[in-house]
Design a protein around this motif. Structure first.
Motif, PDB file in Angstrom:
ATOM      1  N   ARG A 235      42.226  -6.083  -7.101  1.00 56.83           N
ATOM      2  CA  ARG A 235      42.539  -7.512  -6.994  1.00 56.83           C
ATOM      3  C   ARG A 235      41.457  -8.248  -6.194  1.00 56.83           C
ATOM      4  O   ARG A 235      41.034  -9.348  -6.544  1.00 56.83           O
ATOM      5  N   ALA A 236      40.981  -7.594  -5.131  1.00 56.31           N
ATOM      6  CA  ALA A 236      39.998  -8.239  -4.254  1.00 56.31           C
ATOM      7  C   ALA A 236      38.603  -8.274  -4.856  1.00 56.31           C
ATOM      8  O   ALA A 236      37.829  -9.215  -4.609  1.00 56.31           O
ATOM      9  N   THR A 237      38.255  -7.258  -5.644  1.00 54.50           N
ATOM     10  CA  THR A 237      36.882  -7.135  -6.131  1.00 54.50           C
ATOM     11  C   THR A 237      36.702  -7.513  -7.591  1.00 54.50           C
ATOM     12  O   THR A 237      35.581  -7.818  -8.022  1.00 54.50           O
ATOM     13  N   GLY A 238      37.773  -7.443  -8.371  1.00 54.97           N
ATOM     14  CA  GLY A 238      37.653  -7.673  -9.813  1.00 54.97           C
ATOM     15  C   GLY A 238      37.062  -6.504 -10.570  1.00 54.97           C
ATOM     16  O   GLY A 238      36.767  -6.612 -11.764  1.00 54.97           O
ATOM     17  N   ARG A 256      53.182  -3.040 -13.101  1.00 52.10           N
ATOM     18  CA  ARG A 256      53.549  -4.185 -13.939  1.00 52.10           C
ATOM     19  C   ARG A 256      53.199  -5.504 -13.253  1.00 52.10           C
ATOM     20  O   ARG A 256      52.624  -6.405 -13.879  1.00 52.10           O
ATOM     21  N   ARG A 257      53.524  -5.623 -11.988  1.00 53.72           N
ATOM     22  CA  ARG A 257      53.210  -6.871 -11.262  1.00 53.72           C
ATOM     23  C   ARG A 257      51.702  -7.118 -11.246  1.00 53.72           C
ATOM     24  O   ARG A 257      51.250  -8.252 -11.434  1.00 53.72           O
ATOM     25  N   ALA A 258      50.940  -6.067 -11.007  1.00 54.55           N
ATOM     26  CA  ALA A 258      49.483  -6.218 -10.965  1.00 54.55           C
ATOM     27  C   ALA A 258      48.952  -6.670 -12.319  1.00 54.55           C
ATOM     28  O   ALA A 258      48.096  -7.576 -12.398  1.00 54.55           O
ATOM     29  N   ARG A 259      49.449  -6.075 -13.376  1.00 51.57           N
ATOM     30  CA  ARG A 259      48.982  -6.449 -14.711  1.00 51.57           C
ATOM     31  C   ARG A 259      49.351  -7.892 -15.027  1.00 51.57           C
ATOM     32  O   ARG A 259      48.560  -8.638 -15.615  1.00 51.57           O
ATOM     33  N   PRO A 264      42.510  -6.187 -13.139  1.00 47.71           N
ATOM     34  CA  PRO A 264      41.898  -5.376 -14.202  1.00 47.71           C
ATOM     35  C   PRO A 264      42.230  -3.893 -14.047  1.00 47.71           C
ATOM     36  O   PRO A 264      41.431  -3.084 -13.572  1.00 47.71           O
ATOM     37  N   LEU A 265      43.438  -3.525 -14.457  1.00 51.83           N
ATOM     38  CA  LEU A 265      43.996  -2.204 -14.190  1.00 51.83           C
ATOM     39  C   LEU A 265      44.463  -1.572 -15.489  1.00 51.83           C
ATOM     40  O   LEU A 265      45.170  -2.209 -16.280  1.00 51.83           O
ATOM     41  N   THR A 266      44.075  -0.325 -15.719  1.00 47.68           N
ATOM     42  CA  THR A 266      44.601   0.461 -16.831  1.00 47.68           C
ATOM     43  C   THR A 266      45.170   1.761 -16.278  1.00 47.68           C
ATOM     44  O   THR A 266      44.864   2.172 -15.157  1.00 47.68           O
ATOM     45  N   VAL A 267      45.999   2.414 -17.104  1.00 48.18           N
ATOM     46  CA  VAL A 267      46.765   3.574 -16.643  1.00 48.18           C
ATOM     47  C   VAL A 267      46.861   4.600 -17.764  1.00 48.18           C
ATOM     48  O   VAL A 267      47.063   4.239 -18.928  1.00 48.18           O
ATOM     49  N   LEU A 311      52.578  -0.605 -20.917  1.00 51.18           N
ATOM     50  CA  LEU A 311      52.267  -0.586 -19.489  1.00 51.18           C
ATOM     51  C   LEU A 311      51.403   0.624 -19.140  1.00 51.18           C
ATOM     52  O   LEU A 311      50.523   0.550 -18.282  1.00 51.18           O
ATOM     53  N   ILE A 312      51.671   1.745 -19.781  1.00 50.22           N
ATOM     54  CA  ILE A 312      50.753   2.891 -19.758  1.00 50.22           C
ATOM     55  C   ILE A 312      49.886   2.777 -21.005  1.00 50.22           C
ATOM     56  O   ILE A 312      50.399   2.609 -22.117  1.00 50.22           O
ATOM     57  N   ASP A 313      48.580   2.862 -20.837  1.00 50.20           N
ATOM     58  CA  ASP A 313      47.659   2.592 -21.929  1.00 50.20           C
ATOM     59  C   ASP A 313      47.450   3.754 -22.869  1.00 50.20           C
ATOM     60  O   ASP A 313      47.323   3.549 -24.087  1.00 50.20           O
ATOM     61  N   CYS A 314      47.359   4.966 -22.336  1.00 50.52           N
ATOM     62  CA  CYS A 314      46.906   6.067 -23.187  1.00 50.52           C
ATOM     63  C   CYS A 314      47.404   7.405 -22.656  1.00 50.52           C
ATOM     64  O   CYS A 314      47.892   7.512 -21.528  1.00 50.52           O
ATOM     65  N   VAL A 315      47.251   8.411 -23.510  1.00 49.68           N
ATOM     66  CA  VAL A 315      47.663   9.783 -23.200  1.00 49.68           C
ATOM     67  C   VAL A 315      46.440  10.680 -23.335  1.00 49.68           C
ATOM     68  O   VAL A 315      45.798  10.722 -24.389  1.00 49.68           O
ATOM     69  N   VAL A 316      46.117  11.401 -22.275  1.00 48.77           N
ATOM     70  CA  VAL A 316      44.957  12.298 -22.245  1.00 48.77           C
ATOM     71  C   VAL A 316      45.388  13.626 -21.636  1.00 48.77           C
ATOM     72  O   VAL A 316      46.393  13.701 -20.944  1.00 48.77           O
TER      73      VAL A 316
END
Length: 450
Positions: A235-238, A256-259, A264-267, A311-316
């Motif tokens: 949040r602070a740096t982008g 969820r709140r952050a998104r 710029p957050l992925t999970v 909310l979760i982007d991908c499975v690895v």
């Protein structure tokens, strides 16, 4: 001039595209997909492949979280065995983690060493993550991070708690903020093993064969605290920030709140968190040990819902093997055994089996395990059956069943938490840039961030 339109045409009544599952003819030229047409489209091709009625054509899957461990710990896995296992499981691209190789990929010199080792052994395409550690972050000197970025790594892995190997140290909160700030300045991405060292050190120690004791040693709160730091810093740096192997659903509200706030957050999450449950882990079965741990069945259900919601982007896979002796199977001691699940080759089948039972389709799984990992990591031209992409395919019999036998897997060691599991979805062929993969003729390429 050739008297055909394409080098290769593949016809499949079930073709998984970004628009969904359709009957289609896929045209390939010079290793690229150049057309996706109707199934009965009249085309001229040097080679035509028609899939059987029980088969589906998927994009080549992308696993952006694989510990290959070579050089230095090739006895744990290695590029030859890891990439064959990937191909056998329908994956055409992997991105290698900067540990547990020796040296770790924290300098340009180490990256060059790893590329040289991998070059002649790659059955599938391979990209590389760099590492953010105290040595290339402390005292504000982050020039090595920039140099790795310029050499094409896809981003930088960091730990907020001990990594398990001495040569890849974890970052303090201050060091983490320094690294994230620097990485953001040159447009890079940080990927984070998000467990808080202070919470873990205050938790009870794991010992013995009781899985519940191990679970208590890595509580949900450790992920909460670390994820809050990641969110606060992003949040602070982008800076683009990615949370690795999310295991606890109780962190989802903060994510969820952050998104929603535009952070710029992925999970990501992993097959073992979606298909296994703490209640089902046998006593002393250290092949199930991983960090963070496999949690309960209700938690598993919540992860599936978050995946469906986006909310979760991908499975690895987080394929993290070791030699069998490091699993301490003779004692079953969860406190001393190496933490990592070996599951690269079986990842698709395990996830598809559970997904189908929950009402999801092949297009969902291909998105979670192909398109979206490629997008999050920044691997261009992969993970979709679409014109302009590499002609990478997995030919799968979705309804065919099999029992996983760890002794028959391409992994270096026949030890897997999935051994003996009944699954659906047999991978019958894997194609890389318009050619069937031949294990005896490795033609994978080394990839760099564009």
């Amino acid at each position: 001039m050739p008297d055909y339109d394409y080098d290769l045409v593949i016809r499949a009544r079930r073709t998984v595209t970004p628009q969904g599952e359709i009957p289609a003819t896929v045209g390939v030229r010079d290793g690229k997909i150049v057309a996706v047409e109707s199934y009965d489209s009249p085309v001229r091709s040097a080679e035509t492949v028609e899939l059987a009625d029980d088969e589906a054509l998927l994009p080549g899957l992308v696993d952006s979280h694989v510990h290959v461990n070579e050089p230095g710990r090739t006895g744990w896995e290695g590029f030859a065995t890891a990439t064959r296992a990937a191909a056998a499981g329908g994956f055409t691209t992997i991105v290698d983690m900067p540990l547990n190789s020796i040296p770790p990929t924290t300098t340009v010199e180490a990256l060059e060493t790893k590329r040289e080792v991998a070059r002649q052994q790659a059955t599938v395409d391979i990209g590389f993550w760099g590492g953010a550690v105290p040595e290339n972050t402390d005292a504000g000197d982050t020039s090595e991070l920039r140099a790795l970025h310029e050499q094409g790594v896809y981003g930088f892995k960091s730990f907020l708690s001990p990594s398990g190997v001495e040569e890849f140290g974890h970052l303090t909160a201050e060091q983490f903020r320094t690294a994230v700030t620097a990485i953001g300045e040159f447009g890079g991405q940080i990927i984070v093993h998000a467990e808080d060292a202070n919470v873990l050190s205050a938790a009870p120690s794991a010992q013995g064969p009781d899985y519940a004791g191990y679970l208590a040693s890595r509580p949900d709160e450790a992920e909460h605290a670390a994820i809050e730091l990641v969110i606060e810093t992003a949040r602070a740096t982008g800076t683009r920030s990615h949370i690795l192997h999310l295991s606890t659903a109780t962190a989802l509200p903060a994510i969820r709140r952050a998104r929603e706030d535009g952070v710029p957050l992925t999970v990501e999450t992993c097959p073992h968190y979606l298909t296994l449950a703490a209640e089902e882990v046998p006593s002393g079965a250290t092949q199930f040990k991983c960090c963070p741990p496999i949690r309960g069945a209700a938690n598993r259900d919540a992860l599936w819902q978050a995946l469906a919601d986006g909310l979760i982007d991908c499975v690895v896979s987080d394929h993290s093997p070791s030699t069998p002796d490091l699993k301490h199977l003779e004692t079953g001691d969860f406190g001393t055994a190496w933490g990592g699940v070996s599951g690269l080759q079986v990842a698709f089948s395990a996830v598809w089996t559970e997904a189908a039972q929950r009402g999801y389709g092949l297009a969902d799984v291909a998105y979670w395990m192909g398109q979206r990992p490629a997008e999050v990591a920044g691997v261009d031209g992969k993970g979709r059956i679409a014109p302009g992409n590499d002609a990478d395919f997995a030919v799968v019999a979705p309804d065919a069943g099999t029992r996983i036998d760890a002794r028959t897997l391409q992994h270096r060691h026949s030890l897997s938490a999935y051994d003996g599991t009944e699954v659906r979805g047999v991978v019958r062929q894997t194609w890389l840039r318009g050619a069937r993969i031949d294990f005896d003729d490795p033609r994978g390429r080394l990839l760099s961030r564009a």
